[in-house]
Design a protein around this motif. Structure first.
Motif, PDB file in Angstrom:
ATOM      1  N   LEU A 133      -6.218   6.267  13.135  1.00 36.09           N
ATOM      2  CA  LEU A 133      -6.698   5.283  14.338  1.00 36.09           C
ATOM      3  C   LEU A 133      -7.512   4.692  12.909  1.00 36.09           C
ATOM      4  O   LEU A 133      -7.117   3.160  13.114  1.00 36.09           O
ATOM      5  N   PRO A 134      -9.247   4.812  12.745  1.00 37.63           N
ATOM      6  CA  PRO A 134      -9.970   4.096  12.153  1.00 37.63           C
ATOM      7  C   PRO A 134      -9.050   3.667  10.355  1.00 37.63           C
ATOM      8  O   PRO A 134      -9.315   2.442  10.036  1.00 37.63           O
ATOM      9  N   SER A 135      -8.438   4.203  10.020  1.00 41.45           N
ATOM     10  CA  SER A 135      -8.266   3.722   9.136  1.00 41.45           C
ATOM     11  C   SER A 135      -6.977   3.225   8.975  1.00 41.45           C
ATOM     12  O   SER A 135      -6.493   2.641   8.187  1.00 41.45           O
ATOM     13  N   LEU A 136      -6.192   3.209  10.008  1.00 39.84           N
ATOM     14  CA  LEU A 136      -5.260   2.216  10.319  1.00 39.84           C
ATOM     15  C   LEU A 136      -5.995   0.939  10.648  1.00 39.84           C
ATOM     16  O   LEU A 136      -5.335  -0.248  10.083  1.00 39.84           O
ATOM     17  N   GLY A 137      -6.983   0.439  11.263  1.00 34.64           N
ATOM     18  CA  GLY A 137      -7.753  -0.090  11.357  1.00 34.64           C
ATOM     19  C   GLY A 137      -8.253  -1.399   9.971  1.00 34.64           C
ATOM     20  O   GLY A 137      -7.889  -2.106  10.118  1.00 34.64           O
ATOM     21  N   LEU A 138      -8.812  -0.070   9.093  1.00 30.68           N
ATOM     22  CA  LEU A 138      -9.053  -0.871   8.060  1.00 30.68           C
ATOM     23  C   LEU A 138      -8.064  -1.293   7.127  1.00 30.68           C
ATOM     24  O   LEU A 138      -8.051  -2.321   6.325  1.00 30.68           O
ATOM     25  N   LEU A 139      -7.293  -0.182   7.417  1.00 31.17           N
ATOM     26  CA  LEU A 139      -6.208  -0.961   6.230  1.00 31.17           C
ATOM     27  C   LEU A 139      -5.296  -2.091   7.566  1.00 31.17           C
ATOM     28  O   LEU A 139      -5.161  -3.462   6.378  1.00 31.17           O
ATOM     29  N   VAL A 140      -4.961  -2.873   8.260  1.00 30.68           N
ATOM     30  CA  VAL A 140      -4.352  -4.053   8.268  1.00 30.68           C
ATOM     31  C   VAL A 140      -5.601  -4.809   8.277  1.00 30.68           C
ATOM     32  O   VAL A 140      -5.502  -6.062   7.406  1.00 30.68           O
ATOM     33  N   GLN A 141      -7.785  -5.222   8.536  1.00 30.84           N
ATOM     34  CA  GLN A 141      -7.973  -5.776   8.370  1.00 30.84           C
ATOM     35  C   GLN A 141      -8.112  -5.966   6.381  1.00 30.84           C
ATOM     36  O   GLN A 141      -7.920  -7.119   6.156  1.00 30.84           O
ATOM     37  N   GLN A 142      -7.831  -4.677   5.704  1.00 24.42           N
ATOM     38  CA  GLN A 142      -8.083  -4.800   4.064  1.00 24.42           C
ATOM     39  C   GLN A 142      -6.183  -6.141   4.011  1.00 24.42           C
ATOM     40  O   GLN A 142      -6.511  -7.088   3.244  1.00 24.42           O
ATOM     41  N   GLN A 168       0.592  -8.852  -3.185  1.00 24.16           N
ATOM     42  CA  GLN A 168       1.210  -8.551  -1.100  1.00 24.16           C
ATOM     43  C   GLN A 168       2.459  -8.293  -1.023  1.00 24.16           C
ATOM     44  O   GLN A 168       2.455  -7.657   0.108  1.00 24.16           O
ATOM     45  N   VAL A 169       3.280  -8.387  -1.786  1.00 28.89           N
ATOM     46  CA  VAL A 169       3.991  -7.398  -1.664  1.00 28.89           C
ATOM     47  C   VAL A 169       4.035  -5.843  -1.740  1.00 28.89           C
ATOM     48  O   VAL A 169       4.936  -5.587  -0.451  1.00 28.89           O
ATOM     49  N   MET A 170       2.592  -5.206  -2.369  1.00 31.97           N
ATOM     50  CA  MET A 170       2.775  -4.043  -2.563  1.00 31.97           C
ATOM     51  C   MET A 170       2.071  -4.105  -1.105  1.00 31.97           C
ATOM     52  O   MET A 170       2.043  -2.376  -0.689  1.00 31.97           O
ATOM     53  N   THR A 171       0.749  -4.811  -1.012  1.00 31.57           N
ATOM     54  CA  THR A 171       0.122  -4.930   0.441  1.00 31.57           C
ATOM     55  C   THR A 171       1.102  -4.669   1.404  1.00 31.57           C
ATOM     56  O   THR A 171       1.368  -3.781   2.509  1.00 31.57           O
ATOM     57  N   VAL A 172       2.291  -5.797   1.260  1.00 35.02           N
ATOM     58  CA  VAL A 172       3.374  -4.785   2.916  1.00 35.02           C
ATOM     59  C   VAL A 172       4.015  -3.811   2.663  1.00 35.02           C
ATOM     60  O   VAL A 172       4.441  -3.630   3.560  1.00 35.02           O
ATOM     61  N   ALA A 173       4.432  -3.519   1.514  1.00 27.42           N
ATOM     62  CA  ALA A 173       5.279  -1.889   1.324  1.00 27.42           C
ATOM     63  C   ALA A 173       4.754  -1.027   2.280  1.00 27.42           C
ATOM     64  O   ALA A 173       5.056   0.008   2.587  1.00 27.42           O
ATOM     65  N   VAL A 174       2.847  -1.124   1.219  1.00 26.35           N
ATOM     66  CA  VAL A 174       1.716   0.003   2.109  1.00 26.35           C
ATOM     67  C   VAL A 174       1.902   0.048   2.820  1.00 26.35           C
ATOM     68  O   VAL A 174       1.759   0.864   4.618  1.00 26.35           O
ATOM     69  N   LEU A 175       1.966  -1.117   4.133  1.00 28.58           N
ATOM     70  CA  LEU A 175       1.590  -1.476   5.347  1.00 28.58           C
ATOM     71  C   LEU A 175       2.780  -1.280   6.398  1.00 28.58           C
ATOM     72  O   LEU A 175       2.619   0.376   6.816  1.00 28.58           O
ATOM     73  N   ALA A 176       3.698  -1.418   5.623  1.00 34.21           N
ATOM     74  CA  ALA A 176       4.936  -0.048   6.206  1.00 34.21           C
ATOM     75  C   ALA A 176       5.242   0.631   6.535  1.00 34.21           C
ATOM     76  O   ALA A 176       5.772   1.455   7.160  1.00 34.21           O
ATOM     77  N   THR A 177       4.918   1.272   5.187  1.00 30.35           N
ATOM     78  CA  THR A 177       4.955   2.980   5.338  1.00 30.35           C
ATOM     79  C   THR A 177       3.831   3.699   5.822  1.00 30.35           C
ATOM     80  O   THR A 177       5.023   4.525   6.726  1.00 30.35           O
ATOM     81  N   VAL A 178       2.500   3.182   5.843  1.00 28.34           N
ATOM     82  CA  VAL A 178       1.845   3.539   6.974  1.00 28.34           C
ATOM     83  C   VAL A 178       2.597   3.259   8.302  1.00 28.34           C
ATOM     84  O   VAL A 178       1.981   4.809   9.370  1.00 28.34           O
ATOM     85  N   LEU A 179       2.825   2.390   8.990  1.00 29.35           N
ATOM     86  CA  LEU A 179       2.654   2.152  10.208  1.00 29.35           C
ATOM     87  C   LEU A 179       4.494   2.546  11.185  1.00 29.35           C
ATOM     88  O   LEU A 179       4.475   3.755  11.848  1.00 29.35           O
ATOM     89  N   ALA A 180       5.571   3.433  10.026  1.00 25.36           N
ATOM     90  CA  ALA A 180       6.595   3.819   9.967  1.00 25.36           C
ATOM     91  C   ALA A 180       6.174   5.207   9.939  1.00 25.36           C
ATOM     92  O   ALA A 180       6.729   6.121  10.772  1.00 25.36           O
ATOM     93  N   TRP A 181       5.546   5.628   8.593  1.00 23.97           N
ATOM     94  CA  TRP A 181       4.947   6.788   9.049  1.00 23.97           C
ATOM     95  C   TRP A 181       3.637   7.303  10.420  1.00 23.97           C
ATOM     96  O   TRP A 181       4.343   8.259  11.250  1.00 23.97           O
ATOM     97  N   SER A 182       3.136   6.878  11.387  1.00 18.72           N
ATOM     98  CA  SER A 182       2.818   6.705  12.378  1.00 18.72           C
ATOM     99  C   SER A 182       3.434   6.547  13.711  1.00 18.72           C
ATOM    100  O   SER A 182       3.845   7.750  14.246  1.00 18.72           O
ATOM    101  N   THR A 183       4.742   5.848  13.185  1.00 24.17           N
ATOM    102  CA  THR A 183       5.277   5.951  14.911  1.00 24.17           C
ATOM    103  C   THR A 183       6.120   6.946  14.443  1.00 24.17           C
ATOM    104  O   THR A 183       6.248   7.508  15.494  1.00 24.17           O
TER     105      THR A 183
END
Length: 67
Positions: free
Chosen positions: A35-44, A5-20
Motif C-alpha cells: 500500500l505505501p508504494s502504491l500510494g507513492l506510485l499514484v502520486q508520481q 505518459q504511455v509508459m506510466t499508464v502501462a506500469v500503473l495498470a500492471t501494478v493495479l492488476a497484480w494487486s487485484t
C-alpha cells in the motif's frame, strides 16, 4: 500522450492488476505491505500528468552562513 505518459499508464495498470490478483488469491498481507508504494506510485503518476518535474527551491533547506 507522450511516450513517458504511455509508459506510466502501462506500469500503473500492471501494478493495479497484480494487486487485484493478489487480493483475489487471498494474499492480503502482501497487498497491505504494498500500500505505501502504491500510494507513492499514484502520486508520481499524478505529478507526471500535471507536468510537474523535479523542481525544488534551491534555497529551501539550506541556509546561508550566519553573520
Amino acid at each position: 500522450m507522450t511516450s513517458k505518459q504511455v509508459m506510466t499508464v502501462a506500469v500503473l495498470a500492471t501494478v493495479l492488476a497484480w494487486s487485484t490478483v493478489m487480493t483475489v488469491l487471498g494474499h492480503l498481507a502482501a497487498v497491505a505491505a504494498l500500500l505505501p508504494s502504491l500510494g507513492l506510485l499514484v502520486q508520481q503518476i499524478v505529478a507526471a500528468f500535471d507536468g510537474v518535474g523535479a523542481q525544488c527551491d534551491p534555497a529551501a533547506g539550506s541556509e546561508g552562513p550566519s553573520r
